[in-house]
Design a protein around this motif. Structure first.
Motif, PDB file in Angstrom:
ATOM      1  N   UNK A 781      10.326  11.143  10.300  1.00 50.59           N
ATOM      2  CA  UNK A 781      10.022   9.746  10.633  1.00 50.59           C
ATOM      3  C   UNK A 781       9.515   8.982   9.409  1.00 50.59           C
ATOM      4  N   UNK A 782       8.657   9.635   8.631  1.00 45.60           N
ATOM      5  CA  UNK A 782       8.134   8.990   7.420  1.00 45.60           C
ATOM      6  C   UNK A 782       9.264   8.719   6.445  1.00 45.60           C
ATOM      7  N   UNK A 783      10.160   9.688   6.280  1.00 42.16           N
ATOM      8  CA  UNK A 783      11.278   9.519   5.361  1.00 42.16           C
ATOM      9  C   UNK A 783      12.198   8.398   5.811  1.00 42.16           C
ATOM     10  N   UNK A 788      14.154   2.762   4.846  1.00 38.58           N
ATOM     11  CA  UNK A 788      14.382   1.385   5.286  1.00 38.58           C
ATOM     12  C   UNK A 788      13.710   0.401   4.339  1.00 38.58           C
ATOM     13  N   UNK A 789      12.483   0.719   3.938  1.00 38.51           N
ATOM     14  CA  UNK A 789      11.748  -0.178   3.044  1.00 38.51           C
ATOM     15  C   UNK A 789      12.420  -0.258   1.683  1.00 38.51           C
ATOM     16  N   UNK A 790      12.902   0.890   1.161  1.00 39.80           N
ATOM     17  CA  UNK A 790      13.608   0.867  -0.129  1.00 39.80           C
ATOM     18  C   UNK A 790      14.848  -0.007  -0.050  1.00 39.80           C
ATOM     19  N   UNK A 791      15.589   0.148   1.041  1.00 40.29           N
ATOM     20  CA  UNK A 791      16.843  -0.596   1.190  1.00 40.29           C
ATOM     21  C   UNK A 791      16.603  -2.099   1.252  1.00 40.29           C
ATOM     22  N   UNK A 813       6.835   4.627  -6.801  1.00 37.02           N
ATOM     23  CA  UNK A 813       5.906   3.503  -6.850  1.00 37.02           C
ATOM     24  C   UNK A 813       4.750   3.639  -5.867  1.00 37.02           C
ATOM     25  N   UNK A 814       4.054   2.526  -5.667  1.00 38.25           N
ATOM     26  CA  UNK A 814       2.835   2.531  -4.865  1.00 38.25           C
ATOM     27  C   UNK A 814       3.092   2.981  -3.433  1.00 38.25           C
ATOM     28  N   UNK A 815       4.171   2.493  -2.834  1.00 38.99           N
ATOM     29  CA  UNK A 815       4.416   2.804  -1.421  1.00 38.99           C
ATOM     30  C   UNK A 815       4.681   4.294  -1.228  1.00 38.99           C
TER      31      UNK A 815
END
Length: 919
Positions: A781-783, A788-791, A813-815
């Motif tokens: 789930x974390x992956x 999604x955030x990277x995309x 990075x930070x995230x």
């Protein structure tokens, strides 16, 4: 009477001898009462006046009675002063209270014949008009001396006409009313006078109408009010006039106390001082202990100049009384404590001399006597053995006042920078490119300057060489100039700020340094010049939580609960000024990143707490209080309401431009009604508190917003209710929440509201986070969420190929670090509950090492990478730059993060040396 005390009294005052000779029977009666020499309350003095004048209808009898009472009280005050049975503050307050009572009595007595002849004065709005009596000067400050004039201004609320047999307009009625009041007090009869009345402080002075309407006074002050009148109105106080009088006085406050720090007060003070010095020389009154050098007026000037400069922003400096404001100056750090004590000592000594002088013959004078007998009388009263000894002490105290006065308001020497203006411009042109030179040319020859008043242009010309000199000393002169030009343009019509920067040593150099580092700071100052006030008084230490709480509480305490606009202004300027202070400390004092984030988070939390309290009070005032979920009545101390901070505020990691992710939770009985006149359900009460909170925080005003607020992390997101009960929140989190919502909960903590409910939330948060979870499922789930955030938010493939690295959203990075910390809590806290204790990433990673879930080396590597990347993100935010940086500069840091990401979250990820990217 005590014979020794009587002898002291008569030795101190020839006037007292006259009173005793004329009213010996009354005085013997007075002094037979033990209570007569005890301090008098305002009510006791009012009763003296009332009992003396009660049932007197004849004017001459009324005037006789009040004058006899005045003589008896004056004898009492001289007796007390001569025998040291009172102090300056008590004596001046009692004298002022008597003046107030006499004014009120005279006003009431003067009204009856006017009503009989003209009827009631009715305003155009239908309300009966009252005579507003404004006390100025020493009476306004309740510091009246033994033989003082009383300075008054007469006003009324609105124009209109009387309704009697002989109709006149309201202004004429109030003029007649005021004239009779003056006559009753000021007219000299066989019994003397009550008070000399001076009306010269009214708008336009002698020759103008004796009474003025609220509207006319407001127009006069805004269009014609002079600098010396600002000093005069500091001490203004309403003696009579009720609510309309209070509203009139409130209207004058912006004229007296400017919204912004006002260094032009120095210039006005110098002009007034020069005028007084010319008058002293003309009249040969150097021995005047009020107007002479080191006298009472200079102590008052020192206090008043600070009041006018800072009173608009530091409300405690708006007090009318000299000594009270003097102590406030010490408390807020504008005067050294030693200076405060020296000035207080000199002021009290000079005021006592003033009383000793005036007691001699009941004369309004502050000049030292020249006759030997009067000198001897005075120094005996003051406790000195000789005139020479007295002068030695007097001159020592005056010298201390002179030193403080000259140190504060000394005349400026001719400005050498103005003389070398051409040379400075030549040096500036040598470091500017053509675009910058054109910008300066357009500024000086554009339309904006042509429309400025001559005085404003002159101030700009005085300021400009100082700006050029400071810019030339910076390491980036062109950058500093281009960033500061919009700020200069924004204050062209408020050139007081230019005066501030000239008067405040070092402030301009600090401003230039900050401009070279941070365009964001320049933009904030340009949009909100009021922040310059705080900038000039900063000590560049990070603000402390307790100081923040005390400051905001004190500011809001002075505002009525229904004055929402004032509340919003205070909240906005509190936040902006303190964030600016943090930025200044960051840039100029190089404060550590963690301490900067702590300070920014403290500012947010203090703002949220204060706003929640206001919102709760506003709703409760209208609808009453609800019941809590256990049936107990809620109060301001038991609100059953809390605000949860998520994200950066929850993780104690706020940056300069961060918004606040907030969720509202209550413990209120949703079905029960509030107990007010307009009851609503508990559910609606909680909703209105949250809505009012949002309005106070996010409404766009001239001062901006307090914070942007995001509430989408509440249960069911934007589709959910703005505020949720604790029970509903628990049910949602346990039964319906997605894994990403539990990730968000890792960085959540209660930041405002009732302590017991905050504790309940923290217990619930730990219970939710420490549930046993399947590690593989959490990892998946974390992956998925991270991808999604990277995309959506990371750099494009083309940008990555061009060597771009998004400091926050790209791999390494930070995230990535934040997600690994969240994974650690969700996957491991079931067996290691301590992992769920903290909401900030650094301490979560430290605890992961303590529980052996991460090696000490891995945790340290992640923490160092995280702090380095966050520090750079801070720097970029101050510089108004994007989070996209050169990948080459971050290779080692990203490699460490990506290798741990591969081990913890995604075994398929690799770190490709040739592409500087995690894939």
């Amino acid at each position: 009477m005590n014979a020794e005390q009587l002898q002291n009294t008569l030795r101190a005052s020839q006037y007292a001898e006259q009173v005793l000779g004329k009213h010996s029977a009354l005085l013997e009666q007075d002094y037979a009462i033990d209570q007569f020499l005890l301090p008098l309350t305002p009510l006791q003095i009012q009763n003296f006046v009332h009992d003396t004048l009660e049932q007197i209808t004849d004017e001459s009898t009324w005037m006789h009675a009040l004058r006899v009472l005045r003589a008896r009280l004056m004898f009492r005050w001289i007796w007390q002063d001569a025998n040291r049975l009172t102090d300056v503050v008590t004596l001046t307050r009692e004298l002022s209270d008597f003046a107030d009572a006499a004014i009120c009595a005279a006003k009431d007595f003067a009204l009856a014949p006017l009503l009989a002849k003209h009827g009631e004065p009715i305003g155009y709005g239908g309300a009966v008009q009252d005579l507003i009596v404004v006390a100025m000067g020493k009476l306004g400050a309740q510091e009246l001396n033994l033989s003082s004039d009383i300075d008054l201004i007469f006003a009324f609320d609105e124009q209109g006409e009387t309704n009697g047999r002989k109709c006149i307009d309201v202004q004429q009625f109030c003029i007649l009313w005021g004239q009779k009041l003056i006559y009753l007090l000021d007219h000299i009869t066989a019994d003397g006078f009550v008070f000399r009345v001076d009306m010269r402080l009214r708008p336009w002075g002698d020759g103008s109408a004796l009474a003025i309407s609220h509207v006319a006074l407001e127009k006069y002050l805004s269009q014609h009010g002079r600098e010396w009148e600002r000093y005069a109105w500091i001490k203004a106080r309403i003696v009579t006039g009720g609510k309309e009088g209070d509203e009139l006085l409130e209207m004058t406050r912006p004229f007296v106390f400017r919204k912004y720090v006002d260094y032009t007060a120095f210039e006005a003070m110098r002009e007034m001082k020069a005028m007084i010095e010319r008058e002293v020389q003309r009249r040969n009154i150097e021995d005047d202990i009020k107007l002479g050098a080191g006298g009472i007026r200079e102590v008052e000037f020192i206090v008043q100049v600070f009041q006018l400069i800072y009173g608009g922003s530091k409300l405690e400096l708006q007090d009318r009384q000299c000594l009270v404001s003097l102590h406030h100056l010490g408390e807020v750090g504008l005067l050294e404590q030693n200076a405060v004590l020296e000035l207080e000592d000199a002021y009290l000594f000079l005021r006592r001399i003033e009383h000793a002088i005036q007691a001699l013959n009941d004369q309004q004078t502050q000049s030292l006597p020249v006759e030997p007998d009067l000198r001897n009388r005075m120094i005996e009263t003051l406790g000195f053995d000789s005139w020479e000894q007295f002068l030695e002490v007097l001159n020592q105290k005056r010298a201390k006042v002179i030193y403080q006065f000259e140190h504060l308001i000394k005349e400026k020497e001719p400005d050498p920078l103005v003389e070398s203006f051409t040379q400075l411009e030549k040096q500036l042109n040598e470091v500017l490119d053509e675009d910058a030179k054109n910008l300066v040319h357009e500024f000086w020859y554009g339309h904006a300057l042509k429309k400025l008043p001559a005085k404003a242009v002159q101030r700009l010309k005085t300021f400009w060489p100082h700006l050029i000199e400071a810019i030339l000393q910076s390491d980036k002169p062109q950058v500093a100039l281009l960033r500061l030009m919009p700020l200069v343009e924004s204050v062209l019509r408020r050139t007081v700020y230019l005066v501030m920067l000239i008067e405040s040593k070092g402030a301009l150099q600090r401003l230039v340094k900050m401009a070279t580092v941070s365009p964001w700071i320049c933009e904030e100052l340009t949009h909100y010049p009021v922040l310059l006030d705080e900038f000039l008084s900063m000590d560049f230490e990070l603000p402390k939580r307790q100081d923040l709480e005390d400051s905001l509480r004190q500011q809001l305490l002075r505002i009525e609960i229904d004055q929402v606009e004032d509340q919003m202004r205070v909240l906005r300027l509190f936040k902006k000024s303190n964030v600016l202070a943090v930025a200044a400390s960051d840039v100029l004092a190089e404060s550590p990143l963690m301490k900067v984030s702590d300070a920014l988070t403290d500012i947010a939390e203090v703002s949220v707490n204060a706003t929640l309290n206001l919102a709760y009070q506003i709703v409760a005032k209208k609808h009453g209080f609800p019941l809590d979920a256990e049936g107990q009545r809620c109060t301001l101390d038991h609100t059953a309401f809390t605000v949860i901070g998520y994200g950066k505020v929850g993780g104690i990691e706020l940056g300069y431009g961060s918004d606040l992710d907030l969720v509202f939770i209550h413990y209120i009985s949703e079905q029960g009604d509030t107990d007010g006149i307009k009851p609503i359900s508990g559910f609606e009460f909680a909703m209105r508190v949250a809505q009012k909170f949002m309005s106070l925080m996010t409404t766009q005003t001239l001062d901006g917003r307090v914070y942007e607020i995001d509430t989408r992390l509440r249960p069911s997101g934007e589709a959910g209710l703005l505020v949720t009960s604790l029970k509903a929140f628990e049910q949602y989190q346990l039964k319906s929440a997605w894994v990403w919502e539990h990730q968000a909960l890792v960085r959540a903590r209660s930041i405002a509201g009732e302590v017991s409910l905050r504790e309940k939330f923290e217990d619930l948060r730990c219970r939710i986070l420490t549930q046993p979870r399947d590690e593989a499922n959490v990892r998946a789930e974390v992956l998925k969420m991270r991808q999604k955030m990277k995309d959506h938010l990371g750099s494009s493939k083309e940008q990555q190929k061009d060597g771009i690295f998004h400091l926050k959203q790209d791999a390494g990075g930070i995230v990535d670090i934040e997600f690994m910390a969240q994974y650690a809590v969700l996957a491991w806290s079931g067996s290691n509950p301590d992992l769920a204790h903290y909401s900030d990433n650094v301490r979560i990673l430290e605890d992961a090492a303590k529980t052996d879930r991460l090696s000490s080396a891995d945790a340290t590597a992640l923490i160092q990478a995280y702090l380095r990347e966050r520090a750079e993100s801070h720097r970029l935010a101050l510089a108004n730059q994007s989070m996209q940086v050169s990948a080459d500069d971050w290779y080692d840091t990203r490699e460490a993060v990506c290798k741990l990401w591969q081990r913890l979250i995604d075994p398929t990820a690799t770190f490709a040396l040739d592409r500087n990217d995690c894939v």
